[in-house]
Enzyme design. Sequence first.
Site, PDB file in Angstrom:
ATOM      1  N   ASP A 114       0.877  -1.172   0.000  1.00 15.82           N
ATOM      2  CA  ASP A 114       0.000   0.000   0.000  1.00 15.82           C
ATOM      3  C   ASP A 114       0.915   1.222   0.000  1.00 15.82           C
ATOM      4  OD1 ASP A 114      -1.585   2.160   0.678  1.00 15.82           O
ATOM      5  OD2 ASP A 114      -2.865   1.019   2.028  1.00 15.82           O
TER       6      ASP A 114
ATOM      7  N   ALA B 164      -2.713   4.046  -8.190  1.00 16.56           N
ATOM      8  CA  ALA B 164      -3.431   5.324  -8.079  1.00 16.56           C
ATOM      9  C   ALA B 164      -4.873   5.089  -7.674  1.00 16.56           C
ATOM     10  CB  ALA B 164      -3.391   6.055  -9.420  1.00 16.56           C
ATOM     11  N   TYR B 165      -5.438   6.144  -7.150  1.00 23.13           N
ATOM     12  CA  TYR B 165      -6.888   6.213  -6.921  1.00 23.13           C
ATOM     13  C   TYR B 165      -7.439   6.758  -8.238  1.00 23.13           C
ATOM     14  CZ  TYR B 165     -11.306   7.691  -4.804  1.00 23.13           C
ATOM     15  OH  TYR B 165     -12.645   7.856  -4.496  1.00 23.13           O
TER      16      TYR B 165
ATOM     17  N   THR C 176      -1.510  11.913 -15.778  1.00 29.89           N
ATOM     18  CA  THR C 176      -2.754  11.954 -16.538  1.00 29.89           C
ATOM     19  C   THR C 176      -2.951  13.241 -17.340  1.00 29.89           C
ATOM     20  OG1 THR C 176      -5.166  12.035 -16.233  1.00 29.89           O
ATOM     21  CG2 THR C 176      -3.847  12.762 -14.389  1.00 29.89           C
TER      22      THR C 176
ATOM     23  N   TYR D 287      -9.332  14.537  -8.836  1.00 27.33           N
ATOM     24  CA  TYR D 287      -8.407  13.517  -9.349  1.00 27.33           C
ATOM     25  C   TYR D 287      -7.197  14.183 -10.018  1.00 27.33           C
ATOM     26  CZ  TYR D 287      -6.583  10.025 -12.624  1.00 27.33           C
ATOM     27  OH  TYR D 287      -5.761   9.209 -13.358  1.00 27.33           O
TER      28      TYR D 287
END
Length: 283
Positions: A36, A60-61, A101, A125
């Site tokens: 984690d 990633a979340y 991203t 995000y």
Amino acid sequence: MKVLVTGAGGQLGLEILKKLKYEKIQVIGLNKSEMDVTNIKIVRKLLLKHKPNVVIHTAAYTNVALAEKEPEKAFQVNSEGTKNVAEISELIGAVLCYISTDYVFDGESETAYNESDVPNPKNTYGTSKYKGEKFVQEHCSKYFIVRTSWLYGIHGSNFVEKMIKKAKSEKVIEVVADQFGSPTYTKDLAIFLSELIETDKFGIYHATNYGSCSWYEFACEIFKELKQPVKIKPITSEKYMSGVSRPKNSVLENNAIVVNGFSQLPYWQYALKNYFKCLNISK
Ligand SMILES: NC(=O)c1ccc[n+]([C@@H]2O[C@H](COP(=O)([O-])OP(=O)(O)OC[C@H]3O[C@@H](n4cnc5c(N)ncnc54)[C@H](OP(=O)(O)O)[C@@H]3O)[C@@H](O)[C@H]2O)c1
């Protein structure tokens, strides 16, 4: 070379593992239950144990809509988790390759974004991932930041799968037609990453399949490829009402790839065709 991949249970992580194993590169994949990234003690313990030369940080979340409801979780994983991985990678002298991203940009530009454009994320995000980028730049002396977009692959849940599922239960599928980006096949991205990490051409890269489209055009191409007569209705972002603001134009110009002599990723339509081929083979 020894590579360690974080988030190795995710759609990109699994594809990278497959590619590096195929290339006979020594690779260790750690999924969320094994490492984690929000737990710095675990990150330190495992990176010191394995001593990789390169860490590819894909963990990633990634739930863009849910991140608006639980921002602390998104920041914990995407920002603090990345800081942990960055700090320890530097400590052991490893190169860090951080996957970021297109959502770091606000999408207001009329043209595609290149690597020198200044990010200005418009949702949680994107902001949490951009903060991750800044931690990487702050803590690492040798890093790649690779921004990609609209990922799909044979592992995990993605837009292509969602469209196919929707077509089974809905007569008409409504798809947003005023957001533009570049669908990117994880297999093509994994090929690029495997080439990139062999070099010391550090810095920020935009890496997506070539060309761009709207989500609506992407959906049309999916059913054209499947030869499935599905009714698709173009709608606006306002009508979609997802509760999250997304960039209208998040097309990334892959400048650094060209300048540094790497091969461009294939056209997105070609990549989609290839994805369906691979999907049939793997079933
Ligand atoms: N998907 C896209 O369209 C897209 C677009 C641009 C950039 N990216 C970036 O590309 C990378 C890979 O995305 P993806 O599509 O492969 O996402 P994914 O399938 O959701 O994979 C992410 C993985 O990270 C794991 N993870 C979550 N929290 C973690 C934690 N605290 N510690 C360790 N692992 C954790 C997830 O595990 P659980 O599933 O068990 O939570 C999942 O296996 C991400 O960095 C993402 O931000 C994705």
